[in-house]
Motif scaffolding. Structure first.
Motif, PDB file in Angstrom:
ATOM      1  N   GLN A  18       0.820  -1.210   0.000  1.00 12.11           N
ATOM      2  CA  GLN A  18       0.000   0.000   0.000  1.00 12.11           C
ATOM      3  C   GLN A  18       0.853   1.258   0.000  1.00 12.11           C
ATOM      4  OE1 GLN A  18      -2.762  -0.385   3.241  1.00 12.11           O
ATOM      5  NE2 GLN A  18      -3.995  -1.880   2.154  1.00 12.11           N
ATOM      6  N   GLN A  45       0.955  -3.158  -6.724  1.00 12.06           N
ATOM      7  CA  GLN A  45      -0.306  -3.886  -6.890  1.00 12.06           C
ATOM      8  C   GLN A  45      -0.317  -4.625  -8.217  1.00 12.06           C
ATOM      9  OE1 GLN A  45      -3.552  -1.208  -6.342  1.00 12.06           O
ATOM     10  NE2 GLN A  45      -2.784  -0.439  -4.415  1.00 12.06           N
ATOM     11  N   TYR A  78      -4.565  -9.602  -5.504  1.00  9.85           N
ATOM     12  CA  TYR A  78      -4.365  -8.531  -4.533  1.00  9.85           C
ATOM     13  C   TYR A  78      -5.209  -7.318  -4.904  1.00  9.85           C
ATOM     14  CZ  TYR A  78      -2.454  -4.791  -1.786  1.00  9.85           C
ATOM     15  OH  TYR A  78      -2.341  -3.719  -0.940  1.00  9.85           O
ATOM     16  N   LYS A 120      -7.324  -7.030  -1.777  1.00 12.36           N
ATOM     17  CA  LYS A 120      -6.489  -6.256  -0.842  1.00 12.36           C
ATOM     18  C   LYS A 120      -6.161  -7.071   0.414  1.00 12.36           C
ATOM     19  CE  LYS A 120      -6.598  -2.466  -3.296  1.00 12.36           C
ATOM     20  NZ  LYS A 120      -5.589  -2.272  -4.288  1.00 12.36           N
TER      21      LYS A 120
END
Length: 150
Positions: free
Chosen positions: A91, A96, A101, A105
């Protein structure tokens, strides 16, 4: 060769971080057997400019906790598992690349993505804790990966 590269990256990280963060706290974290949430949050919060280098581990933990990343039952002195390290690094530096993911998340997929990118060693498990030196290597590799993507 890989160890030499990691040593050079660690040295570069320490040189850059030493100018921006308290050398005493970095040394304290580097010598730690199991990095805590507070220590890890300090590294993240000071590296992205959220807090100054004079902040405490508690202040850093509170600042990161406000983002909603951690579970409610986590304390600043608890050892941080590698899955949460991966989640917060993903993050912070916007790593990403994994489809799962991006969709979920979830810490599990952040962990697996960082392993696939050779940022987290394949021998690590999501529930394992790491030493300060290992965590600093992970952060250094994340910074390098994010820099290459720009």
């Amino acid at each position: 060769m890989k160890k030499l590269l990691l040593c050079l990256l660690s040295a570069a990280f320490f040189a850059g971080v030493a100018a921006a963060q308290s050398a005493e706290k970095i040394a304290d974290i580097d010598e730690t057997e199991k990095v805590s949430y507070g220590q890890f949050c300090y590294l993240i919060a000071t590296s992205n400019g959220t807090l100054s280098d004079g902040a405490t581990y508690q202040e850093a933990f509170d600042a990161i906790r406000r983002t909603g990343v951690f579970y409610s039952n986590v304390l600043p002195n608890d050892p941080i598992p590698m899955s949460d390290v991966a989640l917060l690094c993903s993050q912070t530096w916007n790593i990403q690349e994994s489809l799962m993911y991006r969709l979920t998340k979830a810490p599990r997929y952040a962990f697996r993505q960082l392993q696939a990118l050779d940022i987290i060693p394949l021998t690590a498990s999501p529930t394992s804790t790491s030493s300060g030196h290992q965590i600093l290597n992970v952060i250094t590799l994340c910074i390098d990966f994010a820099g290459e993507g720009e």
